[in-house]
Design a protein around this motif. Structure first.
Motif, PDB file in Angstrom:
ATOM      1  N   THR A 109       0.854  -1.184   0.000  1.00 43.16           N
ATOM      2  CA  THR A 109       0.000   0.000   0.000  1.00 43.16           C
ATOM      3  C   THR A 109       0.891   1.236   0.000  1.00 43.16           C
ATOM      4  N   THR A 110       0.357   2.339  -0.484  1.00 38.24           N
ATOM      5  CA  THR A 110       1.092   3.600  -0.474  1.00 38.24           C
ATOM      6  C   THR A 110       0.328   4.642   0.323  1.00 38.24           C
ATOM      7  N   PHE A 111       1.055   5.621   0.823  1.00 34.28           N
ATOM      8  CA  PHE A 111       0.432   6.773   1.478  1.00 34.28           C
ATOM      9  C   PHE A 111       1.300   7.986   1.229  1.00 34.28           C
ATOM     10  N   SER A 112       0.701   9.159   1.326  1.00 32.82           N
ATOM     11  CA  SER A 112       1.426  10.416   1.137  1.00 32.82           C
ATOM     12  C   SER A 112       1.161  11.322   2.325  1.00 32.82           C
ATOM     13  N   ILE A 113       2.203  12.047   2.719  1.00 36.58           N
ATOM     14  CA  ILE A 113       2.067  13.089   3.738  1.00 36.58           C
ATOM     15  C   ILE A 113       2.571  14.386   3.121  1.00 36.58           C
ATOM     16  N   SER A 114       1.894  15.491   3.432  1.00 40.43           N
ATOM     17  CA  SER A 114       2.239  16.763   2.795  1.00 40.43           C
ATOM     18  C   SER A 114       3.127  17.639   3.660  1.00 40.43           C
ATOM     19  N   THR A 115       3.393  17.197   4.879  1.00 41.51           N
ATOM     20  CA  THR A 115       4.274  17.940   5.774  1.00 41.51           C
ATOM     21  C   THR A 115       5.004  16.936   6.661  1.00 41.51           C
ATOM     22  N   THR A 116       6.086  17.354   7.271  1.00 42.46           N
ATOM     23  CA  THR A 116       6.822  16.473   8.176  1.00 42.46           C
ATOM     24  C   THR A 116       5.873  15.917   9.225  1.00 42.46           C
ATOM     25  N   SER A 117       5.967  14.623   9.479  1.00 45.41           N
ATOM     26  CA  SER A 117       5.008  13.957  10.361  1.00 45.41           C
ATOM     27  C   SER A 117       5.674  12.796  11.077  1.00 45.41           C
ATOM     28  N   ASP A 118       5.187  12.504  12.274  1.00 42.90           N
ATOM     29  CA  ASP A 118       5.569  11.276  12.968  1.00 42.90           C
ATOM     30  C   ASP A 118       4.627  10.193  12.464  1.00 42.90           C
ATOM     31  N   VAL A 119       5.186   9.158  11.861  1.00 42.04           N
ATOM     32  CA  VAL A 119       4.367   8.093  11.279  1.00 42.04           C
ATOM     33  C   VAL A 119       4.680   6.787  11.997  1.00 42.04           C
ATOM     34  N   SER A 120       3.630   6.066  12.365  1.00 42.38           N
ATOM     35  CA  SER A 120       3.813   4.778  13.033  1.00 42.38           C
ATOM     36  C   SER A 120       3.009   3.697  12.325  1.00 42.38           C
ATOM     37  N   PHE A 121       3.470   2.473  12.491  1.00 41.22           N
ATOM     38  CA  PHE A 121       2.868   1.306  11.856  1.00 41.22           C
ATOM     39  C   PHE A 121       2.676   0.240  12.935  1.00 41.22           C
ATOM     40  N   GLN A 122       1.521  -0.416  12.940  1.00 39.74           N
ATOM     41  CA  GLN A 122       1.251  -1.475  13.909  1.00 39.74           C
ATOM     42  C   GLN A 122       0.472  -2.592  13.223  1.00 39.74           C
ATOM     43  N   SER A 123       1.021  -3.796  13.291  1.00 42.30           N
ATOM     44  CA  SER A 123       0.330  -4.977  12.787  1.00 42.30           C
ATOM     45  C   SER A 123      -0.431  -5.612  13.942  1.00 42.30           C
ATOM     46  N   TRP A 124      -1.575  -6.218  13.643  1.00 41.25           N
ATOM     47  CA  TRP A 124      -2.406  -6.838  14.667  1.00 41.25           C
ATOM     48  C   TRP A 124      -2.727  -8.307  14.372  1.00 41.25           C
ATOM     49  N   GLY A 125      -2.268  -8.853  13.267  1.00 45.75           N
ATOM     50  CA  GLY A 125      -2.722 -10.161  12.803  1.00 45.75           C
ATOM     51  C   GLY A 125      -2.327 -11.345  13.658  1.00 45.75           C
ATOM     52  N   TYR A 126      -1.131 -11.329  14.229  1.00 46.70           N
ATOM     53  CA  TYR A 126      -0.644 -12.487  14.971  1.00 46.70           C
ATOM     54  C   TYR A 126      -1.326 -12.611  16.341  1.00 46.70           C
ATOM     55  N   ALA A 127      -1.193 -11.574  17.152  1.00 48.91           N
ATOM     56  CA  ALA A 127      -1.711 -11.618  18.529  1.00 48.91           C
ATOM     57  C   ALA A 127      -3.123 -11.065  18.652  1.00 48.91           C
ATOM     58  N   GLY A 128      -3.594 -10.371  17.615  1.00 50.23           N
ATOM     59  CA  GLY A 128      -4.917  -9.766  17.690  1.00 50.23           C
ATOM     60  C   GLY A 128      -4.894  -8.473  18.485  1.00 50.23           C
ATOM     61  N   GLY A 129      -6.037  -7.842  18.609  1.00 46.74           N
ATOM     62  CA  GLY A 129      -6.158  -6.585  19.329  1.00 46.74           C
ATOM     63  C   GLY A 129      -7.277  -5.753  18.735  1.00 46.74           C
ATOM     64  N   ILE A 130      -7.233  -4.475  19.002  1.00 53.56           N
ATOM     65  CA  ILE A 130      -8.228  -3.544  18.461  1.00 53.56           C
ATOM     66  C   ILE A 130      -7.486  -2.538  17.595  1.00 53.56           C
ATOM     67  N   ASN A 131      -7.844  -2.487  16.316  1.00 50.17           N
ATOM     68  CA  ASN A 131      -7.114  -1.603  15.404  1.00 50.17           C
ATOM     69  C   ASN A 131      -7.544  -0.145  15.580  1.00 50.17           C
ATOM     70  N   GLY A 132      -6.933   0.727  14.798  1.00 44.00           N
ATOM     71  CA  GLY A 132      -7.160   2.164  14.905  1.00 44.00           C
ATOM     72  C   GLY A 132      -8.573   2.617  14.609  1.00 44.00           C
ATOM     73  N   HIS A 133      -9.386   1.773  14.002  1.00 39.50           N
ATOM     74  CA  HIS A 133     -10.781   2.120  13.724  1.00 39.50           C
ATOM     75  C   HIS A 133     -11.739   1.403  14.656  1.00 39.50           C
ATOM     76  N   GLY A 134     -11.189   0.803  15.748  1.00 39.22           N
ATOM     77  CA  GLY A 134     -12.030   0.169  16.754  1.00 39.22           C
ATOM     78  C   GLY A 134     -12.496  -1.230  16.405  1.00 39.22           C
ATOM     79  N   GLN A 135     -11.983  -1.810  15.340  1.00 42.72           N
ATOM     80  CA  GLN A 135     -12.365  -3.161  14.937  1.00 42.72           C
ATOM     81  C   GLN A 135     -11.573  -4.184  15.742  1.00 42.72           C
ATOM     82  N   VAL A 136     -12.265  -5.194  16.268  1.00 43.04           N
ATOM     83  CA  VAL A 136     -11.598  -6.268  17.002  1.00 43.04           C
ATOM     84  C   VAL A 136     -10.943  -7.201  15.989  1.00 43.04           C
ATOM     85  N   ILE A 137      -9.640  -7.402  16.133  1.00 38.87           N
ATOM     86  CA  ILE A 137      -8.880  -8.280  15.242  1.00 38.87           C
ATOM     87  C   ILE A 137      -8.559  -9.556  16.013  1.00 38.87           C
TER      88      ILE A 137
END
Length: 194
Positions: A37-65
């Motif tokens: 996947t691609t994404f663009s930012i238009s100004t300097t930003s702190d960017v973070s990435f989190q995978s949830w597939g192995y251990a599960g959890g609740i993603n950034g949109h509140g979906q239970v994984i």
């Protein structure tokens, strides 16, 4: 009518942190499949990435994984398409969960590509930075077997990408397919010519 007041809400919204959440499955018959996947930012930003597939959890949109997905590997490239270059990667971001997490503080404005693969399916661009790019493909040693649980895991993944300053644009799903097809074609042509 004063148009400056109409633009203000748009400018404020683009400066707020936002998260893009992805869920899906790699090809269950091919552990060397790659989610791009691609994404663009238009100004300097702190960017973070989190995978949830192995251990599960609740993603950034509140979906239970649910837990049970493969041991994933995360690679970030500067740019997009076959010429994107390796920037950073992560395997296990949290102790014992086999879900990668990665923080890139002060990431410059631009377009970036994220690859999520099964562990051991590293990109040639990471293994030989400066000599290879995203279009050169991946080494193809991934599998869904998990030695910690002595089991075959599902091909399901979940990934959040969060930018402190928001995103300049959200890519269309068709962009991912075109990017993957182009990278695969270039990789195949290079191997045939070598």
């Amino acid at each position: 009518m004063n148009h400056r007041f109409l633009l203000l809400p748009v400018l404020v919204a683009s400066l707020q942190a936002s998260t893009i959440s992805y869920t899906g499955s790699l090809n269950p018959s091919d552990a060397n499949d790659v989610f791009l996947t691609t994404f663009s930012i238009s100004t300097t930003s702190d960017v973070s990435f989190q995978s949830w597939g192995y251990a599960g959890g609740i993603n950034g949109h509140g979906q239970v994984i649910p837990s049970g997905g493969f041991d994933s590997y995360l690679t970030v490239f500067t740019g997009f398409g076959p010429t994107a270059t390796f920037l950073a990667s992560n395997d296990d971001g949290c102790l014992g969960c086999a879900d990668p997490s990665l923080s890139l503080p002060g990431l410059a404005a631009g377009t970036y590509t994220v690859a999520l693969t099964a562990f051991d399916n590293f990109s040639f661009a990471e293994m030989f930075p400066g000599f290879y790019a995203l279009g050169d493909g991946f080494i193809g040693l991934g599998d869904y077997y998990d030695s910690a649980s002595d089991s075959i895991r599902t091909s399901d993944y979940a990934l959040d990408v969060t930018s402190s300053a928001g995103f300049a644009s959200t890519p269309e799903p068709g962009t991912f397919l075109l990017l993957a097809a182009g990278a695969a074609l270039i990789f195949t042509l290079r191997r045939k010519l070598a």
